[in-house]
Scaffold this active site. Structure first.
Site, PDB file in Angstrom:
ATOM      1  N   ARG A   1     -19.023  20.909  63.521  1.00 55.47           N
ATOM      2  CA  ARG A   1     -19.347  19.603  62.924  1.00 55.47           C
ATOM      3  C   ARG A   1     -20.863  19.426  62.882  1.00 55.47           C
ATOM      4  NH1 ARG A   1     -17.314  13.470  64.495  1.00 55.47           N
ATOM      5  NH2 ARG A   1     -18.007  14.017  66.595  1.00 55.47           N
TER       6      ARG A   1
ATOM      7  N   ASP B   1     -19.207   9.114  73.761  1.00 50.85           N
ATOM      8  CA  ASP B   1     -20.172   9.781  72.891  1.00 50.85           C
ATOM      9  C   ASP B   1     -20.889   8.726  72.073  1.00 50.85           C
ATOM     10  OD1 ASP B   1     -18.428   9.070  70.860  1.00 50.85           O
ATOM     11  OD2 ASP B   1     -17.848  11.120  70.356  1.00 50.85           O
TER      12      ASP B   1
END
Length: 551
Positions: free
Chosen positions: A176, A456
């Site tokens: 990603r 996150d």
């Protein structure tokens, strides 16, 4: 090869003569990734696609202004023919047919080895929300990914344990890259910073595309934070250019798009259509989706949400988004991936651990029964739970063949049927998570265990955006306290003092800087698009030692 900052004059002169400037240090190992050929490829990507990337970001600003003026999101009339058309995306690629349990995490060497060995069907190595974009993190991450694809990766821990890949049963690796909004200020082309998206995508592709094909799994990607099908078209053009450049067939790349913005939810079919030769489905990026909904609708009081724990997948706008995503993906022949279980094992409290695992079981059962073809976990300890549930509900490699048409309207996706409220505890939790996460991010850690959850950038974004919105509309807590600047400032000071007391000499300048950033982005009138953009300058100027606090 010498460090670029102190030597290698021929190579440095060569690259600068071609308009490429590397401002980060380049050691002998880094030069394996940042060689002239890969840098020329990055420059070609930049010169071909960066102007359009910038225009797409301007379109986001224009759309935000329209929303602020009352033009709320809706399905596009101009693309109705795509939604009604009879078309399919490409068939699932090798290594992406069965995706029942995917694990995600940063690009650390040990993490990559453990994730590939974990028993998950896939591992998404995350240069975006789970990685703080220090120069060393990024380039070491690319070295780690290269070695993982080459099956030569190993790691020697400080305790003397050596980590290596198993001989078989490895998870399929996906990468990603960072979102379109982030720039990389350690690499400049023609005097302009390179896109973080293009750096992460380009280096991984250039060094691993052909070897990925050789091992029969890749190159595969997750694409983050899209807000329109035009942004998907940009990525599709990037994919075609890259494949032509290194001479691999078009369609070699496969990409799963994270539907993690409220605007992308209205263009799911169009996004799949743009990427149909390269598509491997869509994913419910639930935490960023909540953040995006708050951000884009932030100036409308009816969209003020309760605290984070009360915004569940059963909340109407979230449940509607899931139904639409599954229906859309299966209609077009691709995977509909579920979202992240953020819980992590609680080793010193069996009762709390059991309660956390039960939440995971219920969440994964909901996803499997809803029709998802797989799900995400943040910790290897959750893989058996998710796998057991999907094995029972989904005995086939996927359930793309199960059609569940959903008649979801704009009103469903914009529903304000919220349950729950705002408490002093909830305000403090948002402050605590935002402070601790931002400090760790500034210290080089992008994935942080806090309060028995793996946090996150997405969850930190929810925390700070809720604080901003509650302040804007002077929301009240259930205790009767109006949320004012003085009240929030007091809580920021108190939560910071708690961190300082608990961390002792581990309380670094990063925490002081995080406190200053949080004050500004919460208390000021203007709403920053991303907290990572606010904090990134600190990372470019100095890269403090990696530290992590466990709260």
């Amino acid at each position: 090869m010498a460090d670029f900052a102190t030597g290698a004059p021929f190579l440095n002169t060569l690259l600068q003569a071609e308009g490429i400037e590397v401002r980060g240090r380049v050691t002998e190992s880094y030069a394996q990734i940042l060689n002239p050929e890969s840098l020329r490829f990055l420059a070609a990507l930049h010169r071909t696609f960066d102007a359009r990337r910038i225009e797409l970001l301007k379109c986001r600003q224009i759309r935000q202004a329209e929303i602020d003026q009352g033009k709320l999101p809706d399905f596009l009339a101009s693309t109705a023919h795509i939604r009604s058309g009879d078309w399919k995306c490409c068939a699932p690629a090798p290594g992406l047919v069965d995706r029942r349990v995917e694990i995600t995490g940063p690009v650390d060497r040990k993490m990559i080895i453990n994730a590939l060995n974990s028993g998950a069907t896939q591992f998404m190595a995350d240069f975006e929300d789970a990685t703080s974009p220090t120069w060393d993190n990024l380039i070491q991450g690319q070295l780690n990914m290269r070695d993982a694809i080459a099956r030569t990766i190993s790691f020697s821990g400080p305790e003397g344990k050596v980590y290596r890949l198993k001989d078989n049963g490895l998870a399929t690796l996906l990468c990603r890259p960072r979102g379109l909004h982030l720039e990389e200020h350690h690499v400049f082309v023609d005097g302009q910073p390179l896109s973080g998206s293009l750096l992460d995508f380009g280096l991984y592709f250039y060094h691993n595309a052909k070897r990925s094909l050789f091992i029969g799994a890749g190159p595969y990607y997750y694409v983050p934070k899209l807000e329109s099908h035009l942004e998907a078209r940009w990525w599709n053009d990037v994919f075609n250019f890259a494949q032509d450049y290194v001479r691999v067939p078009r369609g070699t790349i496969r990409a799963t798009v994270l539907i993690e913005t409220i605007l992308a939810a209205f263009e799911m079919e169009e996004i799949l259509y743009e990427l149909r030769e390269h598509s491997s489905g869509l994913n419910c990026g639930r935490w960023d989706y909540i953040f995006s909904t708050i951000k884009r609708l932030r100036n409308h009081p009816q969209f003020v949400m309760p605290e984070r724990k009360d915004v569940t997948m059963a909340t109407h706008f979230m449940a509607s988004y899931v139904k639409l995503l599954i229906s859309t993906c299966h209609k077009r022949g691709v995977h509909a991936m579920g979202g992240m279980a953020a819980q992590i094992p609680i080793r010193n409290d069996p009762a709390a651990n059991d309660a956390a695992f039960e939440k995971v079981r219920k969440d994964k059962l909901r996803e499997a029964e809803a029709g998802h073809d797989g799900t995400w976990v943040a910790h290897p300890g959750l893989i058996p739970i998710a796998k057991e549930i999907f094995d029972k509900v989904m005995p086939t490699p996927n359930q793309i063949h199960v059609q569940k048409p959903a008649q979801i309207t704009a009103a469903d996706l914009l529903s304000t049927k919220f349950e729950g409220g705002i408490t002093d505890v909830g305000v403090r939790a948002n402050v605590s998570v935002a402070l601790a996460y931002m400090a760790n991010w500034l210290s080089g850690m992008g994935c942080v265990p806090l309060h028995n959850l793996m946090e996150d950038a997405a969850t930190a974004e929810i925390s700070r955006s809720q604080l901003w919105q509650w302040l804007k509309f002077a929301s009240k807590t259930s205790e009767g306290q109006t949320i004012t600047p003085d009240y929030v400032q007091k809580i920021i000071d108190e939560e910071d003092a708690k961190l300082k007391a608990s961390l002792g000499d581990k309380y670094t300048a990063a925490y002081t800087n995080a406190k200053g950033h949080l004050r500004r982005i919460v208390l000021e009138k203007d709403f920053p698009e991303f907290l990572t953009l606010v904090c990134y300058g600190d990372i470019v100027e100095q890269q403090p030692p990696r530290t992590i606090s466990h709260l």
